[in-house]
Design a protein around this motif. Structure first.
Motif: not given
Ligand SMILES: Cc1cc2nc3c(=O)[nH]c(=O)nc-3n(C[C@H](O)[C@H](O)[C@H](O)COP(=O)(O)OP(=O)(O)OC[C@H]3O[C@@H](n4cnc5c(N)ncnc54)[C@H](O)[C@@H]3O)c2cc1C
Length: 357
Positions: A19, A23, A42-43, A50, A55, A62, A95, A125-126, A128-130, A300, A310-311
């Motif tokens: 991912g 994060i 990343d997928a 996200q 967005y 924050d 993956v 992976a947040g 999930g894979a988009f 996530d 949250l980030l």
């Molecule tokens: C509209 C919106 C507004 C937001 N605003 C805020 C804010 O103001 N402040 C804040 O703190 N948070 C905010 N968030 C939440 C924040 O975006 C998430 O907490 C953050 O993106 C999580 O990051 P992450 O890296 O864990 O996951 P993600 O951003 O979901 O990234 C995960 C990545 O993993 C990849 N992936 C998953 N599975 C696989 C696999 N098997 N193989 C390869 N790749 C894979 C996906 O393609 C993706 O790119 C908001 C969310 C949304 C939807």
């Protein structure tokens, strides 16, 4: 940033980050400070997760010490921050397999065949894979990659042809405007199909598309694709659009571009035998370790008492997970807390100071 090698190669590394969302990217940074080499998969075709996909132009208020930045700016800043560590990026790859190797390391593989052997795994992976939401029309799927496209990898191959573009979001409008405008990649015709004459895109892009519609460079058809037409096993010849007024319209085409947004698929992560609760990986709050030692989960995708998606929470998790991984990668090295402000060693790793002689 180093690009990954061709599919099929075996890549050995200290850490594999699944991912490239915010994060996963910050995980690379925290690992780099501790001298742990990482590869990232990343997928999606671009790193950013996200914030970039869902967005990109919305403000985030924050983040500590950053009063405001957009999703796109966050992704760009994180990529700048991890540049010194030269992590390999393997984009457009999901993956799919994760298993333990006979020597205790982990073997992973992507759907395109890239394989990794690693001491530690960081699942970031947040949700999930988009994956693109596919257009469900009988007989259409077999044209994917040839005449049916869910993203534009090489615009040159679509120039001077008859394009039907389905969707009402920023990507749909961006490519409609791109191929309708004067230039070397101009299409022969551009037809935009969307349920309603209402779009979800920045106002300046909407104005550009409106102007091209008024000039006749984009034809707008309100409706939904209901069927496709091909001669036996031959190429896609046309789509049938069910119009909002009850009629239907045949649209001959060379290429069909579909932008219906992305949907996250947890998919393989749920199949690796790791303890889960409500589709999230259960971790402790000391190391953010999963139920398998050496496999961590951050951002996530994880859950623990009091978890907030949250980030800022995810960034904290990366720090502790990296510290927990250091004794696995360097069993004979004490893991000391150092400050980037004052540590020459960290500044060398960051490329701020030249490497030690
Ligand atoms: C509209 C919106 C507004 C937001 N605003 C805020 C804010 O103001 N402040 C804040 O703190 N948070 C905010 N968030 C939440 C924040 O975006 C998430 O907490 C953050 O993106 C999580 O990051 P992450 O890296 O864990 O996951 P993600 O951003 O979901 O990234 C995960 C990545 O993993 C990849 N992936 C998953 N599975 C696989 C696999 N098997 N193989 C390869 N790749 C894979 C996906 O393609 C993706 O790119 C908001 C969310 C949304 C939807």
């Amino acid at each position: 940033m180093a690009q990954g090698p061709a599919s099929g190669d075996l890549i050995e590394t200290d850490a594999l980050v699944i991912g490239a969302g915010p994060i996963g990217l910050f995980q690379v940074f925290q690992l780099g400070l501790l001298d742990i080499r990482a590869q990232v998969v990343d997928a999606l075709p671009a790193p950013g997760g996200q914030p970039l996909e869902l967005y990109p132009d919305k403000p985030i208020y924050d983040l500590p010490a950053i009063p405001v930045c957009t999703g796109r700016e966050l992704a760009q800043a994180l990529l700048r921050q991890i540049r010194p560590f030269g992590a390999g990026m393997h984009l457009g790859q999901t993956v799919t397999a994760l298993e333990t190797a006979p020597d205790g390391r982990f073997q992973l593989a992507t759907h395109t065949g890239t394989r990794f052997l690693t001491r530690t795994v960081f699942i970031a992976a947040g949700v999930g894979a988009f994956e693109p939401r596919r257009l469900k029309v009988e007989g259409l799927a077999r044209h994917e990659g040839r005449q049916l496209h869910y993203r534009v990898d090489d615009p040159d191959t679509l120039a001077a042809s008859d394009l039907v573009i389905v969707g009402g979001d920023e990507s749909a409008l961006h490519w409609a405007a791109h191929f309708a405008a004067d230039g070397p990649q101009r299409a022969r015709s551009v037809t935009l199909v969307h349920r309603r004459d209402v779009f979800d895109a920045p106002p300046d892009l909407q104005s550009r598309v409106q102007a091209l519609r008024e000039q006749g460079a984009i034809r707008f058809v309100p409706g939904q694709v209901g069927a496709c037409e091909a001669d036996g096993d031959g190429p896609l010849a046309a789509v049938q659009v069910n119009l909002n007024d009850g009629g239907s319209l045949r649209l001959p085409l060379d290429h069909l571009l579909v932008f219906q947004g992305l949907s996250p698929k947890l998919g393989p992560v749920a199949e690796w035998g790791l303890a889960m609760e409500r589709k999230q990986l259960v971790v402790d709050t000391e190391k953010f370790a999963t139920s398998v030692p050496g496999i961590f989960a951050v951002g996530d995708i994880n859950t623990y008492p009091g978890k907030r998606k949250l980030l800022v929470s995810g960034f904290h998790e990366c720090t502790l997970a990296a510290y927990a991984a250091a004794p696995i990668v360097y069993p004979d090295r004490p893991v000391l807390l150092q400050y980037t402000t004052t540590s020459p060693k960290l500044q060398q790793r960051l490329g701020v100071l030249p490497p030690a002689p």
